[in-house]
Design a protein around this motif. Structure first.
Motif, PDB file in Angstrom:
ATOM      1  N   UNK A 286      -3.914  -7.569   7.087  1.00 41.51           N
ATOM      2  CA  UNK A 286      -3.537  -8.794   6.376  1.00 41.51           C
ATOM      3  C   UNK A 286      -2.614  -8.504   5.198  1.00 41.51           C
ATOM      4  N   UNK A 287      -2.850  -7.392   4.503  1.00 39.06           N
ATOM      5  CA  UNK A 287      -1.983  -7.035   3.380  1.00 39.06           C
ATOM      6  C   UNK A 287      -0.560  -6.786   3.875  1.00 39.06           C
ATOM      7  N   UNK A 288      -0.435  -6.046   4.994  1.00 37.51           N
ATOM      8  CA  UNK A 288       0.870  -5.791   5.565  1.00 37.51           C
ATOM      9  C   UNK A 288       1.562  -7.063   6.002  1.00 37.51           C
ATOM     10  N   UNK A 289       0.796  -7.987   6.597  1.00 38.91           N
ATOM     11  CA  UNK A 289       1.361  -9.267   7.030  1.00 38.91           C
ATOM     12  C   UNK A 289       1.906 -10.052   5.842  1.00 38.91           C
ATOM     13  N   UNK A 290       1.135 -10.098   4.764  1.00 43.20           N
ATOM     14  CA  UNK A 290       1.560 -10.854   3.580  1.00 43.20           C
ATOM     15  C   UNK A 290       2.788 -10.204   2.940  1.00 43.20           C
TER      16      UNK A 290
ATOM     17  N   UNK B 115      -6.270   0.356  11.287  1.00 45.22           N
ATOM     18  CA  UNK B 115      -6.383   0.461  12.742  1.00 45.22           C
ATOM     19  C   UNK B 115      -5.147  -0.123  13.417  1.00 45.22           C
ATOM     20  N   UNK B 116      -4.618  -1.211  12.868  1.00 50.38           N
ATOM     21  CA  UNK B 116      -3.460  -1.894  13.438  1.00 50.38           C
ATOM     22  C   UNK B 116      -2.459  -2.201  12.330  1.00 50.38           C
ATOM     23  N   UNK B 117      -1.690  -1.208  11.877  1.00 48.39           N
ATOM     24  CA  UNK B 117      -0.713  -1.473  10.817  1.00 48.39           C
ATOM     25  C   UNK B 117       0.342  -2.466  11.270  1.00 48.39           C
ATOM     26  N   UNK B 118       0.784  -3.282  10.346  1.00 47.13           N
ATOM     27  CA  UNK B 118       1.827  -4.255  10.658  1.00 47.13           C
ATOM     28  C   UNK B 118       3.099  -3.550  11.128  1.00 47.13           C
ATOM     29  N   UNK B 119       3.480  -2.495  10.446  1.00 44.44           N
ATOM     30  CA  UNK B 119       4.642  -1.696  10.818  1.00 44.44           C
ATOM     31  C   UNK B 119       4.174  -0.271  11.100  1.00 44.44           C
ATOM     32  N   UNK B 120       3.921   0.075  12.358  1.00 41.35           N
ATOM     33  CA  UNK B 120       3.404   1.418  12.671  1.00 41.35           C
ATOM     34  C   UNK B 120       4.318   2.520  12.137  1.00 41.35           C
TER      35      UNK B 120
ATOM     36  N   UNK C  10       1.923   1.168   1.609  1.00 40.84           N
ATOM     37  CA  UNK C  10       0.666   0.660   2.173  1.00 40.84           C
ATOM     38  C   UNK C  10       0.512   1.080   3.633  1.00 40.84           C
ATOM     39  N   UNK C  11       1.578   0.919   4.407  1.00 42.27           N
ATOM     40  CA  UNK C  11       1.501   1.243   5.832  1.00 42.27           C
ATOM     41  C   UNK C  11       1.287   2.736   6.064  1.00 42.27           C
ATOM     42  N   UNK C  12       1.840   3.572   5.187  1.00 42.91           N
ATOM     43  CA  UNK C  12       1.723   5.027   5.365  1.00 42.91           C
ATOM     44  C   UNK C  12       0.358   5.550   4.940  1.00 42.91           C
TER      45      UNK C  12
ATOM     46  N   UNK D 168      11.053 -13.903  10.358  1.00 44.37           N
ATOM     47  CA  UNK D 168       9.710 -13.459   9.974  1.00 44.37           C
ATOM     48  C   UNK D 168       8.759 -13.482  11.162  1.00 44.37           C
ATOM     49  N   UNK D 169       8.759 -14.592  11.889  1.00 45.58           N
ATOM     50  CA  UNK D 169       7.762 -14.806  12.936  1.00 45.58           C
ATOM     51  C   UNK D 169       7.948 -13.867  14.113  1.00 45.58           C
ATOM     52  N   UNK D 170       9.187 -13.494  14.460  1.00 43.61           N
ATOM     53  CA  UNK D 170       9.392 -12.684  15.655  1.00 43.61           C
ATOM     54  C   UNK D 170       8.684 -11.333  15.545  1.00 43.61           C
ATOM     55  N   UNK D 171       8.665 -10.738  14.358  1.00 46.98           N
ATOM     56  CA  UNK D 171       7.956  -9.468  14.189  1.00 46.98           C
ATOM     57  C   UNK D 171       6.460  -9.667  13.988  1.00 46.98           C
ATOM     58  N   UNK D 172       6.101 -10.653  13.181  1.00 50.40           N
ATOM     59  CA  UNK D 172       4.683 -10.936  12.966  1.00 50.40           C
ATOM     60  C   UNK D 172       4.021 -11.339  14.285  1.00 50.40           C
TER      61      UNK D 172
END
Length: 579
Positions: A243-247, A298-303, A291-293, A93-97
């Motif tokens: 934050x939504x993407x992170x969660x 401005x900074x999506x968790x997964x572009x 959500x990401x799409x 989890x942490x390596x991508x976050x």
């Protein structure tokens, strides 16, 4: 890469993306050949990152090697495997976050946090007095390990593009020392007064040295440097983080991995404890995709623009997912398989040597990655070749029997030697394919996440298959052994004793003879051998998927092997300014 080359080469997803980060590839420093040399300060920063990678590997390999000894000392407790399971959970989890957040806010303190967290985890483990404390140590190790695995992205951005594969190769070569971690762990157990705790003190020492090296030598671009063009403040950035993407990403990974590990002998696969987390985890990933799409981020968790590029990005996730299935699952399967089939339980050092055969293969891979990988180039075909050879060798393991020690040893070392190179190859190819180098943290981080998740899924699948197949074939082999040895007692009781396979279990049977015990023990070995053969046959199917994915990736061309450097150390900038 020059501006014009970058524009000409970027044939997929070249349209403007709203989720682009503020610093574009076109703004990375483009330097003359002489000015693109790797400086002494950069070499020291790279050394700090190499030490961090070594520390990371020690925290991964050493606790896994001594798990049974920890349980014997502080248990027994059926939860003891979670000491290392938590490492995989946290790191995946942490390596991508961490990679995504460091893309936005700067990397220095994320890496420092990784080393400090891992040092705390080692300290807790070294002084732990219960399995709960050791699990807590594993959780903190996982958090630290996730930040530390960012080292591959951090190292690549500090060197010229043409030197990225060479740098990755040196990092892989440098892990020779940590490759003997399983054997070193058994040496500590055999000769140290404090036994397995010496492994944790060893990890603590490495993490402290790593933290000191990072503090003095690793000074990547700061928050102010990263945002010097858009002039965003830290408060603005805090408000714009996804934050939504992170969660959703964290919850999806956590639930999926928890469900898989709970189904690995703790709960039945058809129980709510297993099905519920896996289903909810998949739902989180589906919601995350939408959500990401569609969300204005401005900074999506997964572009999203990364995932649209199959040949430049997504195919590499598939390749590394299967590579992770091979590496991490083999790390779990091989020590148990070799211990059951070939190594007596009372020969501790010999067990360590057998467990370390995988690491001997990674040593071979290190020399390949440092010496041949950058020189050969043609990275796509190196990737395809490694996957094809690995899949073929797994087929060889499927034919290994009880008497095939030499074949097993040679094949395992060979598999490990070709299993590791796809990771640095993918790290380098993905980083050079990125149109926006400020995505390097999340790009490389996702490869690591998929590799770790692949390992977790494979471990669950393979151990479940092995256990199930062993249970199916054992009764038949035991019955044959009983008939051949003239055993006249209860076959049912004999089968139950064979499942336990201890002298006490056999001695409790009426009418059992030494010849019957010897025959049944041989039947147990044969049953184990057959069950592992099935595991390797299933692994071949996953290897074929990886071959197809590797054939579809896009090659690296000459224009991408430029003298561009994506990020300069702040200390070097100050020297340039003062000069």
């Amino acid at each position: 890469m020059s501006t014009e080359a970058a524009k000409n080469d970027f044939t997929e997803g070249s349209e403007h993306h709203e989720d682009r980060s503020p610093v574009d590839l076109d703004k990375s420093p483009v330097l003359p050949e002489d000015d693109a040399k790797i400086t002494w300060k950069t070499k020291m920063a790279l050394l700090a990152l190499i030490l961090m990678y070594e520390s990371y590997l020690f925290t991964l390999l050493m606790p896994a090697a001594v798990l049974t000894y920890i349980d014997a000392d502080l248990g027994p407790d059926a939860r003891y495997p979670w000491i290392t399971i938590c490492w995989n959970l946290g790191a995946a989890i942490i390596v991508s976050v961490g990679g995504r957040l460091s893309d936005i806010a700067g990397r220095r303190w994320f890496l420092m946090a990784g080393a400090i967290s891992a040092a705390i985890g080692a300290l807790i483990g070294a002084t732990g007095q219960s399995i709960n404390q050791m699990i807590a140590s594993g959780i903190i190790f996982g958090i630290g390990g996730g930040f530390q695995e960012m080292c591959f992205a951090c190292a690549q951005e500090l060197v010229p593009n043409k030197s990225r594969f060479q740098t990755l190769g040196v990092m892989i070569l440098a892990n020779h020392f940590s490759s003997i971690a399983p054997l070193l762990s058994y040496v500590f157990i055999a000769y140290s007064k404090i036994g397995w705790r010496a492994c944790y003190w060893w990890c603590f020492a490495w993490e402290v040295v790593t933290a000191i090296m990072l503090f003095f030598f690793y000074h990547p671009p700061t928050f102010e440097t990263i945002h010097q063009d858009d002039r965003k403040t830290k408060w603005q950035l805090i408000k714009e983080i996804d934050y939504v993407g992170l969660v959703l990403f964290t919850a999806g990974c956590l639930l999926l991995l928890l469900g898989l590990n709970w189904g690995n002998g703790i709960h039945p696969w058809d129980s709510a404890w297993v099905i519920g987390p896996i289903v909810v985890g998949f739902v989180c990933f589906i919601v995350l995709g939408f959500w990401e799409i569609y969300a204005p981020l401005s900074y999506p968790m997964l572009p999203p623009h990364l995932f649209k590029q199959w040949r430049r990005f997504t195919a590499f996730l598939v390749v590394c997912f299967v590579a992770g299935m091979g590496y991490y699952a083999l790390s779990v399967i091989w020590p148990r398989q070799s211990g059951l089939l070939w190594v007596p339980a009372d020969q501790v050092i010999l067990r360590g040597v057998w467990a370390n055969f995988i690491s001997f293969g990674t040593m071979v891979a290190g020399w390949y990655c440092a010496g041949l990988m950058p020189w050969i180039k043609h990275e796509k075909w190196q990737l395809v070749g490694c996957i094809v050879i690995q899949t073929s060798l797994i087929g060889s393991m499927a034919s290994v029997g009880i008497t095939d020690k030499a074949q097993a040893i040679g094949t395992v070392i060979a598999i490990a030697s070709v299993n590791l190179p796809p990771s640095p190859l993918s790290f380098g190819m993905v980083s050079l394919h990125l149109n926006d180098q400020t995505d390097i943290g999340i790009g490389v981080g996702l490869i690591s996440t998929f590799r770790l998740i692949g390992g977790a899924i494979a471990t669950a699948i393979y151990t479940s298959l092995q256990t199930s197949e062993f249970g199916k074939v054992l009764p038949g082999h035991v019955q044959s052994a009983a008939e051949e040895s003239g055993y006249a007692g209860s076959i049912h009781d004999l089968i139950q004793a064979a499942r336990v396979n201890t002298p006490a279990a056999y001695s409790a049977l009426e009418g059992v003879t030494n010849s019957t015990i010897a025959a049944v023990q041989q039947a147990v070995l044969l049953s184990n051998s057959k069950s592992y053969q099935l595991v390797y046959l299933v692994a071949i199917a996953f290897g074929c998927v990886a071959i197809c994915a590797s054939l579809s990736v896009k090659s690296i061309d000459g224009s991408q092997r430029s003298t561009d450097i994506a990020a300069r150390l702040e200390t070097e900038k100050r020297d340039t300014t003062e000069g």
